[in-house]
Motif scaffolding. Structure first.
Motif, PDB file in Angstrom:
ATOM      1  N   ILE A  78      -4.311 -47.597  15.503  1.00 24.87           N
ATOM      2  CA  ILE A  78      -5.164 -48.084  14.418  1.00 24.87           C
ATOM      3  C   ILE A  78      -6.642 -47.839  14.744  1.00 24.87           C
ATOM      4  CG2 ILE A  78      -5.968 -50.202  13.285  1.00 24.87           C
ATOM      5  CD1 ILE A  78      -3.061 -51.207  13.438  1.00 24.87           C
ATOM      6  N   ASP A 110      -8.640 -53.481   9.386  1.00 26.93           N
ATOM      7  CA  ASP A 110      -7.884 -54.001   8.248  1.00 26.93           C
ATOM      8  C   ASP A 110      -6.437 -53.580   8.454  1.00 26.93           C
ATOM      9  OD1 ASP A 110      -6.703 -54.729   5.886  1.00 26.93           O
ATOM     10  OD2 ASP A 110      -8.123 -53.668   4.593  1.00 26.93           O
ATOM     11  N   ILE A 112      -3.535 -54.345   7.201  1.00 24.32           N
ATOM     12  CA  ILE A 112      -2.600 -54.125   6.092  1.00 24.32           C
ATOM     13  C   ILE A 112      -2.713 -52.708   5.540  1.00 24.32           C
ATOM     14  CG2 ILE A 112      -2.014 -54.849   3.740  1.00 24.32           C
ATOM     15  CD1 ILE A 112      -2.735 -57.676   4.512  1.00 24.32           C
ATOM     16  N   THR A 113      -3.908 -52.141   5.561  1.00 23.85           N
ATOM     17  CA  THR A 113      -4.097 -50.807   4.993  1.00 23.85           C
ATOM     18  C   THR A 113      -4.179 -49.717   6.050  1.00 23.85           C
ATOM     19  OG1 THR A 113      -6.511 -51.073   4.964  1.00 23.85           O
ATOM     20  CG2 THR A 113      -5.292 -51.776   3.002  1.00 23.85           C
ATOM     21  N   ALA A 114      -4.279 -50.113   7.319  1.00 20.69           N
ATOM     22  CA  ALA A 114      -4.462 -49.128   8.383  1.00 20.69           C
ATOM     23  C   ALA A 114      -3.126 -48.504   8.776  1.00 20.69           C
ATOM     24  CB  ALA A 114      -5.113 -49.785   9.589  1.00 20.69           C
ATOM     25  N   SER A 115      -3.145 -47.201   8.996  1.00 23.51           N
ATOM     26  CA  SER A 115      -1.968 -46.506   9.518  1.00 23.51           C
ATOM     27  C   SER A 115      -2.019 -46.570  11.053  1.00 23.51           C
ATOM     28  CB  SER A 115      -1.995 -45.049   9.048  1.00 23.51           C
ATOM     29  OG  SER A 115      -0.856 -44.356   9.466  1.00 23.51           O
ATOM     30  N   MET A 117       0.186 -49.239  10.795  1.00 20.67           N
ATOM     31  CA  MET A 117       0.680 -50.564  10.445  1.00 20.67           C
ATOM     32  C   MET A 117       1.132 -50.600   8.995  1.00 20.67           C
ATOM     33  SD  MET A 117       1.372 -53.365  11.935  1.00 20.67           S
ATOM     34  CE  MET A 117       2.569 -54.346  11.040  1.00 20.67           C
ATOM     35  N   LYS A 118       0.446 -49.875   8.131  1.00 23.63           N
ATOM     36  CA  LYS A 118       0.850 -49.807   6.723  1.00 23.63           C
ATOM     37  C   LYS A 118       2.274 -49.303   6.602  1.00 23.63           C
ATOM     38  CE  LYS A 118      -0.240 -47.451   2.380  1.00 23.63           C
ATOM     39  NZ  LYS A 118      -1.132 -46.459   1.722  1.00 23.63           N
ATOM     40  N   GLU A 119       2.615 -48.254   7.342  1.00 26.42           N
ATOM     41  CA  GLU A 119       3.976 -47.721   7.319  1.00 26.42           C
ATOM     42  C   GLU A 119       4.981 -48.709   7.907  1.00 26.42           C
ATOM     43  OE1 GLU A 119       1.172 -44.224   7.303  1.00 26.42           O
ATOM     44  OE2 GLU A 119       1.291 -46.200   8.259  1.00 26.42           O
ATOM     45  N   LEU A 121       4.774 -51.990   7.798  1.00 27.97           N
ATOM     46  CA  LEU A 121       5.005 -53.028   6.789  1.00 27.97           C
ATOM     47  C   LEU A 121       5.959 -52.528   5.712  1.00 27.97           C
ATOM     48  CD1 LEU A 121       1.379 -54.414   6.475  1.00 27.97           C
ATOM     49  CD2 LEU A 121       3.339 -55.576   7.513  1.00 27.97           C
ATOM     50  N   GLU A 122       5.863 -51.257   5.377  1.00 31.74           N
ATOM     51  CA  GLU A 122       6.806 -50.665   4.417  1.00 31.74           C
ATOM     52  C   GLU A 122       8.214 -50.647   5.001  1.00 31.74           C
ATOM     53  OE1 GLU A 122       5.048 -46.878   3.726  1.00 31.74           O
ATOM     54  OE2 GLU A 122       3.521 -47.647   2.332  1.00 31.74           O
ATOM     55  N   THR A 125       9.711 -54.165   4.717  1.00 33.54           N
ATOM     56  CA  THR A 125      10.195 -54.400   3.350  1.00 33.54           C
ATOM     57  C   THR A 125      11.521 -53.689   3.121  1.00 33.54           C
ATOM     58  OG1 THR A 125       7.934 -54.631   2.525  1.00 33.54           O
ATOM     59  CG2 THR A 125       9.646 -54.125   0.916  1.00 33.54           C
TER      60      THR A 125
END
Length: 346
Positions: A78, A110, A112-115, A117-119, A121-122, A125
């Motif tokens: 990140i 950030d 939640i939007t940083a790669s 980590m964004k992936e 979180l996906e 889900t």
């Protein structure tokens, strides 16, 4: 294994063992493709059962394990570190070697939007939708570990030449780690699985992999204050320490809300247990080099010695982590059998 209660002994094979023996890759796909990872986990459990089921390893009919993991590379990635993925190794973050001025300009990411980590979180889900749950967590790495990834080895010199700078960077690293844990823990309920399987996963366990490279006095100045921030904020708190604990054991005894300690080979486990107190759950690690190159007699003696140092046994465990390609199967078996026969609790 038998029904008599004995000290747990964990067995962990390094990626090269899996890749060279069975072609299971720990490359980029393992971390970015959740379905591939779930499939690989099931294969590994079946392989362990077929090969070592006689000593209690693996699972004959493994259920899917909806695991998330990213090694210790998430926060370095990140922050901009290049991550090296290999089929036969854990992901490795290349140091950024930032100037002091560049380090001082860093801010909390950030997440939640940083790669990537964004992936991740996906993936969480996706796994929850498919399996109804997710297990595992994201290793936050350790405070000094992260500082070294950002500043590079110059950070060791900074500790002597510019302590104020070091504290500014260490504080940023600490706050970044807290933010990552606070994001992931509510989703998984786990804070230790990506660090060590020997710790209760509900505990937050920090990976202090580079603390062995500094003196006890240096840890007291640059390590303890930030481990105490973590211990006060992320309770209950545990520490994974690579290598010998001897230089810092008395200082680790001052860490707030500490409930778990993992110590590498070369540690005087009995002394560490006395310093930390019997209420601290303790995991002692056996040398992976010994596991690969030693005889079965050597392995049995090392396990017995670790057991003899472990009182009280009720909250004590042993780990043979990092077993690489070429470790004799019989060395794995003798370690497991020795602890079953000699490490009796009741």
């Amino acid at each position: 294994m038998g029904n008599t209660k004995h000290i747990p002994l964990g067995v962990g094979f390094y990626p090269d063992w899996w890749y060279k023996n069975y072609g299971i890759s720990f490359g980029r796909e393992y971390y970015y493709d959740a379905d591939y990872r779930v499939d690989s986990q099931a294969k590994m459990q079946k392989i362990l059962y077929d090969r070592f089921g006689d000593v209690g390893l693996g699972n004959k009919d493994p259920e899917p394990k909806p695991l998330i993991t990213f090694g210790m590379a998430m926060l370095p990635a990140i922050c901009g570190c290049e991550i090296i993925f290999k089929d036969d190794a854990l992901p490795w973050a290349m140091p950024l070697n930032l100037s002091k001025e560049a380090c001082d300009k860093l801010t909390l990411p950030d997440l939640i939007t940083a790669s990537p980590m964004k992936e991740m979180l996906e993936q969480i889900t996706h796994l929850k939708s498919k399996y109804g749950k997710v297990v595992g967590d994201i290793n936050t790495t350790g405070v000094q570990n992260l500082a070294l990834k950002l500043r590079g080895d110059e950070f060791y010199i900074d500790m002597y030449e510019d302590p104020e700078f070091c504290h500014r960077l260490l504080n940023l690293c600490t706050q970044s780690m807290i933010a990552l844990w606070q994001l992931v823990y509510p989703l998984t309920g786990s804070g230790a699985a990506d660090v060590t399987p020997m710790c209760d996963p509900s505990i937050y366990c920090v990976a202090n992999c580079t603390v062995e490279q500094i003196s006890g006095d240096t840890y007291l100045e640059f390590g303890l204050p930030y481990d105490n921030i973590l211990g006060e904020t992320l309770q209950p708190f545990g520490i994974h320490h690579c290598g010998s604990l001897d230089a810092v054991a008395e200082h680790y005894a001052k860490v707030k809300n500490l409930v778990f300690m993992e110590a590498g080979f070369g540690t005087d486990f009995a002394r560490a247990r006395r310093l930390l107190g019997p209420h601290i759950a303790f995991n002692a690690r056996i040398s992976p080099v010994l596991m690969k190159n030693g005889s079965t007699e050597d392995i049995a003696a090392a396990v017995k010695d670790a057991i003899d140092q472990g009182a009280p046994r009720e909250n004590y465990s042993i780990d043979t982590v990092g077993l690489t390609h070429g470790v004799p199967d019989e060395n794995v078996r003798i370690a497991r059998r020795t602890v079953e026969e000699y490490g009796i609790i009741s």
